[in-house]
Design an enzyme around this catalytic site. Structure first.
Site, PDB file in Angstrom:
ATOM      1  N   ASP A 190      -0.256 -85.637 -44.972  1.00  0.00           N
ATOM      2  CA  ASP A 190      -1.438 -85.568 -45.841  1.00  0.00           C
ATOM      3  C   ASP A 190      -2.584 -86.451 -45.317  1.00  0.00           C
ATOM      4  O   ASP A 190      -2.346 -87.453 -44.647  1.00  0.00           O
ATOM      5  CB  ASP A 190      -1.008 -86.060 -47.235  1.00  0.00           C
ATOM      6  CG  ASP A 190      -1.913 -85.533 -48.326  1.00  0.00           C
ATOM      7  OD1 ASP A 190      -2.986 -85.015 -48.004  1.00  0.00           O
ATOM      8  OD2 ASP A 190      -1.531 -85.647 -49.510  1.00  0.00           O
TER       9      ASP A 190
ATOM     10  N   LYS B  98       4.503 -78.185 -42.463  1.00  0.00           N
ATOM     11  CA  LYS B  98       5.221 -78.673 -43.657  1.00  0.00           C
ATOM     12  C   LYS B  98       4.424 -78.195 -44.860  1.00  0.00           C
ATOM     13  O   LYS B  98       3.288 -78.610 -45.073  1.00  0.00           O
ATOM     14  CB  LYS B  98       5.295 -80.192 -43.637  1.00  0.00           C
ATOM     15  CG  LYS B  98       5.902 -80.806 -44.905  1.00  0.00           C
ATOM     16  CD  LYS B  98       5.962 -82.329 -44.766  1.00  0.00           C
ATOM     17  CE  LYS B  98       6.358 -83.023 -46.052  1.00  0.00           C
ATOM     18  NZ  LYS B  98       6.261 -84.485 -45.937  1.00  0.00           N
TER      19      LYS B  98
ATOM     20  N   ASP C 232       3.850 -78.078 -48.680  1.00  0.00           N
ATOM     21  CA  ASP C 232       4.193 -78.898 -49.842  1.00  0.00           C
ATOM     22  C   ASP C 232       3.764 -78.215 -51.142  1.00  0.00           C
ATOM     23  O   ASP C 232       2.946 -77.286 -51.135  1.00  0.00           O
ATOM     24  CB  ASP C 232       3.487 -80.254 -49.708  1.00  0.00           C
ATOM     25  CG  ASP C 232       4.268 -81.388 -50.347  1.00  0.00           C
ATOM     26  OD1 ASP C 232       5.099 -81.110 -51.225  1.00  0.00           O
ATOM     27  OD2 ASP C 232       4.029 -82.550 -49.963  1.00  0.00           O
TER      28      ASP C 232
ATOM     29  N   ASP D 299      12.011 -87.037 -51.438  1.00  0.00           N
ATOM     30  CA  ASP D 299      11.077 -88.103 -51.062  1.00  0.00           C
ATOM     31  C   ASP D 299      11.773 -89.456 -51.077  1.00  0.00           C
ATOM     32  O   ASP D 299      11.171 -90.466 -50.733  1.00  0.00           O
ATOM     33  CB  ASP D 299       9.873 -88.124 -52.015  1.00  0.00           C
ATOM     34  CG  ASP D 299       8.744 -87.256 -51.491  1.00  0.00           C
ATOM     35  OD1 ASP D 299       8.850 -86.757 -50.356  1.00  0.00           O
ATOM     36  OD2 ASP D 299       7.757 -87.065 -52.221  1.00  0.00           O
TER      37      ASP D 299
HETATM   38  C1  GLA Z   1       4.699 -85.084 -51.257  1.00  0.00           C
HETATM   39  C2  GLA Z   1       5.748 -84.953 -50.179  1.00  0.00           C
HETATM   40  C3  GLA Z   1       5.666 -86.138 -49.231  1.00  0.00           C
HETATM   41  C4  GLA Z   1       4.291 -86.235 -48.642  1.00  0.00           C
HETATM   42  C5  GLA Z   1       3.263 -86.278 -49.745  1.00  0.00           C
HETATM   43  C6  GLA Z   1       1.851 -86.176 -49.194  1.00  0.00           C
HETATM   44  O1  GLA Z   1       4.963 -86.123 -52.122  1.00  0.00           O
HETATM   45  O2  GLA Z   1       7.010 -84.838 -50.729  1.00  0.00           O
HETATM   46  O3  GLA Z   1       6.638 -86.018 -48.225  1.00  0.00           O
HETATM   47  O4  GLA Z   1       4.063 -85.134 -47.807  1.00  0.00           O
HETATM   48  O5  GLA Z   1       3.410 -85.240 -50.678  1.00  0.00           O
HETATM   49  O6  GLA Z   1       0.900 -86.243 -50.180  1.00  0.00           O
END
Ligand code: GLA
Length: 728
Positions: free
Chosen positions: A367, A476, A478, A548
């Site tokens: 991000d 990735k 999300d 996470d």
């Molecule tokens: C989520 C994902 C993390 C990361 C953040 C970025 O929480 O699970 O791994 O990529 O977003 O904002």
């Protein structure tokens, strides 16, 4: 193989080790006869004749007559509103408000192979697979509604998949409940197993004793959810990893679902799984078709371990797609826990140089790279590289990384829009909302209405543009919020209840097109960690970020639980810094390596923080991982000790041909002066000898399985060790 025995009106669905038997009872209703260890199916005729207790009531009543009481019978797909008072597999309401239907058997056909489920993820076949399909057609005479029960038999994989197709008859039908499958056990297993938790605590194993009444798990969030996984297993009290009955059912779907087990007055279980009726409705006009998501059914008479291995094999081979299905996955470095939103070209290049030196193959810019995204509160929807942070954009970065021999990966969250974004300012009506009501923000963001074709197409085009703009080899994807204030202006008054499912169809449409357009891209799925870890997503993403929570000790439970139905190579596990960012716990680098080693490996830390000694050991570890990765990708997983039962955990991976294995043991918190015992392995050839690559000793397979390995525990917290063996 599927056989129909004309005389007994029995369908026998046979896989290598299992049987599933259905009988057309008096030519009227498909009844569930048997699911379990392989039997000779034609001989099962007697089994159904005394289904439940009320013998006198059932023996004289012919199916289809007023005397026939449905609640005494084991149905394959029970209806609502007649004499079956258990939960129905479907319910539908016609234009006059009538909810009573009585669909009866009309026809069947057996097909070679498996037709695809348009627009929905599903287990697929390839040339040469021994797969057959049975379709049983039921028709409700009065309304003309037709229901097709579809069964696909994957012989070699010991798997049966099921789904249901509805076809509208004369008038309009409003589907209110539409399970993917339903099944009545004559002899019910005693317990239900589920994978539950929340963010940072995903897929913990819970086993509950079934009692008269209904036990269920569900998601109502518009994602399959951290809280409950769309998976249930029915097991007995004595079912362990290696023995006993295990019936696993997993829904290939990524949105709200309901899975339930109902024990009736005779303790006979009805198990069902499908789209959650709470967020569902579907208007079916004449000739229109509604197809439910698919359910995957796996029976094992050799405990939960063999059930898992059957799920793993078919998911790896016939659910995951793209060129990475059969390829070694790169060891990657993700920038998130190292830099969070504070990411730019210089930092990435600094990480990259270090990563390259350690043997890492791909750098993922998480991000913070787009719009003016310096925190959680802006820019989602504006997928343009911030040139102040990354001069020359991803094109330059990708080229420079490529020159160093590294791939570039990026993070995106395409379903979302920040109120502070160009996209939202241009199209404030594109987010999911109900006019006049509050638009609940979650992590300061809203969800784009993917049930609208023009919105889904816009998202797709933006992504194609982005991924074409540079040599990006990994994405990735999300999804950091749930659906609220659901509805869509595009759907009209009568179809608002279709929103949840149509949102998911819109998302699947985007993902399908991206998979086709970029077959060599490595797509990774993520939803605030493991909030959408389901088979539906595996169809588009061959790997998923499990949680996470990257703490090594907490990951033992998360990865152990996830492995109940998802294969190791699909479970991404990153080595992160200590003290751990989420829990503050410190474990050794070796402990964290061991936790991740049997899974899909990555790093998520500031490599500059590693000491010289740690860098050396990381180099050695990554090169050992490369030797191991074939085992992670194709090996059979054995869970040896459950972290849910004690402070110990252990697991092993065994090559398909039995030639190699690796074993990991973990001790969590020590109490002091504890006795500990050998670690017994499983799945080996008792007659064979195995040489341990760690100490050079030769062990008999019988010794390893019965006496076990000695654990060199030092008596301290967070201890781990690992052994590799080769068969001699
Ligand atoms: C989520 C994902 C993390 C990361 C953040 C970025 O929480 O699970 O791994 O990529 O977003 O904002």
């Amino acid at each position: 193989m599927i056989t129909f025995f004309e005389k007994s009106k029995i369908f026998h669905l046979e896989t290598k080790h299992t049987s599933y038997v259905i009988k057309l009872w008096q030519g009227e209703y498909p009844m569930h006869v048997y699911w379990g260890k392989h039997v000779r199916g034609g001989a099962l005729d007697w089994y159904i004749e005394s289904p439940y207790r009320r013998r006198e009531r059932i023996t004289n009543a012919r199916a289809g007559t007023p005397q026939f009481t449905k609640e005494y019978w084991p149905f394959e797909y029970p209806c609502y509103g007649t004499s079956d008072f258990r939960p129905p597999a479907f319910r539908s309401c016609d234009e006059n408000g009538r909810e009573v239907l009585n669909p009866r058997y009309a026809s069947y056909r057996i097909l070679e192979g498996k037709p695809s489920l348009d627009g929905l993820p599903h287990v697929y076949t390839e040339d040469g697979d021994a797969v057959q399909t049975l379709e049983i057609e039921l028709v409700d005479e009065l309304s003309g509604l037709r229901i097709f029960l579809v069964y696909n038999v994957f012989e070699k994989y010991d798997v049966i998949t099921r789904h249901t197709r509805f076809q509208g008859g004369g008038g309009v039908q409003n589907l209110e409940i539409a399970c993917s499958m339903s099944l009545d056990f004559k002899q019910s297993p005693k317990q239900m197993l589920q994978l539950s938790g929340t963010a940072l605590r995903e897929r913990h194993i819970i086993r509950r004793t079934l009692e008269q009444g209904t036990m269920s798990i569900e998601s109502t969030r518009g994602i399959s959810s951290h809280q409950q996984n769309p998976f249930v297993a029915l097991v007995n009290d004595d079912t362990t990893e290696e023995q006993g009955d295990a019936y696993g059912i997993n829904l290939v779907y990524s949105s709200s679902f309901l899975a339930s087990v109902h024990l009736d007055m005779y303790k006979s279980a009805r198990v069902q799984i499908g789209v959650n009726p709470l967020n569902f409705g579907w208007k079916l006009g004449e000739g229109e078709i509604f197809t439910t998501p698919e359910a995957v059914l796996v029976y094992s008479d050799r405990g939960l371990g063999e059930m898992s291995r059957r799920f793993h094999r078919i998911y790896r081979d016939r659910l995951c797609r793209g060129s990475y299905r059969d390829k070694e996955r790169p060891v990657l470095l993700n920038t998130w826990e190292a830099s969070y939103f504070d990411i730019n070209y210089d930092t990435v290049m600094q990480y990259a140089r270090q990563a390259k030196d350690l043997g890492i193959e791909l750098v993922v810019v998480d991000d913070g790279w787009f719009g003016h995204r310096d925190g959680e509160d802006s820019s989602l929807g504006d997928w343009e590289v911030n040139e102040l942070k990354f001069p020359g954009g991803f094109k330059r970065l990708a080229e420079e990384l490529k020159e160093m021999g590294l791939g570039l990966g990026i993070w995106v969250e395409p379903e979302m829009v920040s109120p502070d974004s160009e996209l939202y300012r241009r199209h404030p009506d594109w987010c999911v909302h109900i006019e006049g009501y509050i638009r609940t923000e979650w992590r300061n963001q809203l969800v784009l209405d993917l049930s609208r074709k023009e919105v889904a197409d816009y998202v797709l085009e933006q992504l194609i543009h982005l991924l074409d703009s540079a040599e990006i080899s990994y994405v990735k994807w999300d999804c950091n919020r749930r659906l609220t204030e659901c509805g869509s202006e595009a759907l009209g008054r009568e179809r608002q209840r279709e929103f949840h499912h149509r949102y998911m169809l819109g998302l699947y449409y985007i993902l399908e097109n991206l998979n086709r357009r970029f077959p060599n891209m490595l797509f990774e799925n993520c939803a605030s960690g493991g909030g959408r870890f389901d088979p539906g997503m595996l169809y588009y993403f061959p790997q998923t970020w499990a949680s996470d929570n990257s703490d090594g000790y907490a990951r033992l439970k998360i990865q152990y639980g996830t492995s109940l139905c998802y294969p190791n190579v699909a479970i991404t596990a990153h080595i992160s810094d200590v003290p751990n960012a989420q829990l503050g716990r410190t474990t050794s680098l070796e402990f964290r390596e061991h936790v991740c080693e049997g899974f899909n490996l990555g790093y998520e830390l500031n490599l500059m923080h590693l000491s010289e000694k740690e860098k050396e050991s990381t180099k050695a570890f990554i090169s050992r991982y490369h030797e191991m990765s074939e085992l992670v990708r194709t090996g059979d997983f054995y869970r040896l000790k459950s972290p849910f039962k004690s402070e110990e955990a252990a697991w092993m991976l065994l090559a398909e041909d039995g030639s190699k294995l690796a074993v990991w043991y973990f001790k969590g918190q020590a109490v002091g002066e504890e006795a500990y015992f050998g670690l017994k392995l499983a799945g080996l050839d008792a007659e064979a000898d195995y040489v341990c690559l760690e100490d050079g000793r030769v062990y008999g397979g019988d010794t390893l399985m019965n006496a076990g390995l000695n654990i060199p525990w030092d008596g301290k917290d967070y201890f781990s060790c690992m052994w590799r063996f080769e068969r001699q």
